[in-house]
Design an enzyme around this catalytic site. Sequence first.
Site, PDB file in Angstrom:
ATOM      1  N   LYS A 112       0.850  -1.188   0.000  1.00  0.00           N
ATOM      2  CA  LYS A 112       0.000   0.000   0.000  1.00  0.00           C
ATOM      3  C   LYS A 112       0.887   1.239   0.000  1.00  0.00           C
ATOM      4  CE  LYS A 112      -3.538  -2.468   2.646  1.00  0.00           C
ATOM      5  NZ  LYS A 112      -4.244  -2.593   3.948  1.00  0.00           N
ATOM      6  N   GLY A 145      -7.462  -3.905   2.125  1.00  0.00           N
ATOM      7  CA  GLY A 145      -8.571  -3.813   3.072  1.00  0.00           C
ATOM      8  C   GLY A 145      -8.058  -3.805   4.496  1.00  0.00           C
ATOM      9  N   THR A 147      -6.727  -5.430   7.101  1.00  0.00           N
ATOM     10  CA  THR A 147      -6.150  -6.769   7.210  1.00  0.00           C
ATOM     11  C   THR A 147      -4.799  -6.749   7.917  1.00  0.00           C
ATOM     12  OG1 THR A 147      -5.261  -6.382   4.989  1.00  0.00           O
ATOM     13  CG2 THR A 147      -7.269  -7.695   5.138  1.00  0.00           C
ATOM     14  N   ALA A 149      -1.754  -8.457   9.465  1.00  0.00           N
ATOM     15  CA  ALA A 149      -1.160  -9.786   9.329  1.00  0.00           C
ATOM     16  C   ALA A 149      -1.247 -10.578  10.629  1.00  0.00           C
ATOM     17  CB  ALA A 149       0.302  -9.651   8.907  1.00  0.00           C
ATOM     18  N   LYS A 200      -4.653   6.361   3.677  1.00  0.00           N
ATOM     19  CA  LYS A 200      -5.148   6.088   5.043  1.00  0.00           C
ATOM     20  C   LYS A 200      -4.004   5.979   6.035  1.00  0.00           C
ATOM     21  CE  LYS A 200      -3.939   1.545   5.030  1.00  0.00           C
ATOM     22  NZ  LYS A 200      -3.263   0.720   6.037  1.00  0.00           N
ATOM     23  N   VAL A 288       8.928  -0.857   8.008  1.00  0.00           N
ATOM     24  CA  VAL A 288       8.583   0.276   7.151  1.00  0.00           C
ATOM     25  C   VAL A 288       7.289   0.927   7.629  1.00  0.00           C
ATOM     26  CG1 VAL A 288       7.940   0.979   4.817  1.00  0.00           C
ATOM     27  CG2 VAL A 288       9.789  -0.684   5.163  1.00  0.00           C
TER      28      VAL A 288
END
Length: 343
Positions: A112, A145, A147, A149, A200, A288
């Site tokens: 993203k 979305g 999510t 991990a 976002k 990151v």
Amino acid sequence: MENEEQVRVNIGILGAGTWGIALARMLANSGHGVTVWSALPEEIAELASTRRQKNLPGMVIPDGVRFTTDIAEACGGREVLLFAVPSVYVRATARAAAPHIARGQIVVDVAKGMEPDTLMTMTQVIRDELDRNGAPQVALVALSGPTHAEEVAQDLPTTIVSACPDLAVARRVQDVFMNTCMRVYTNEDILGVELCGAVKNIIALAAGISTGLGYGDNAKAALITRGIVEITRLGVAMGCRSQTFSGLAGLGDLIVTATSRHSRNNRCGQLIGQGVPPKEAVRQIGMVVEGIHALAATRQLAARYGVSMPITEAVDAILNRGADPREVVLGLMNREKTSENEG
């Protein structure tokens, strides 16, 4: 978790971070063949020997997941190729993978972000690099979305969006990734979905800074709500569908990134709000922080399309211009009066 109706698919995953490994486990448990690549030999050796990812404690990697440092092996013979490297490494990874890409291969990106110099989204970066290197045409999908991990690794209920202008391809990816723990929706607005995933993270930094300053739930709710307004404003100006921003890839992902303890951006923001310098905050997170990398491109796009993004500008002022966070918040609160129902 296994879905007996699914057709077994051979999948290559480029990237062995938390998200790549969580998805590798999930896909292997769904009956797919999974090979994970990393450019770091020591990382691959550790994963192969321990069957664990150091940032996903308690998760065991199934024996069926294979590991390699040979990108040709990871790409070859795979119906689906998954890019799971951080956004800053997507272009270099696409360049390395290009000679091994097959015509018609489905390439799925889960990173993203946006590239600061070109203002490209991640699938645009992949397409650009494959074209530059003479790779055959592929089908590109953004999978995005709310999510984390850490939760997918525990088989906790999760939803995600498979975005592609070709709905048949989006549905194919939906079939591959969907199981009893992962519900996948489709969306043809790939640009909107990718913008949500990138921007976002900036709003989540703002929410974290607010928490670090000691502000409460009222302030966080305001940042999330007005933050999705900013993201929607930019996306609509760029020709995206407004519905995308109120969906899972937009509001859903913003909520989880701005509130969860698993969120790197939220945690980094909290440290900055507590007075930790931005570079040191990133060092303490140890991974990151995508929102920082998305700032430059987002500000440039806002200027290009004439879109007002005051929260984004506030975060940039704190991170890149040394502004005092409390003064920045005061400036946000004292802006000119306006209506919530714009236009």
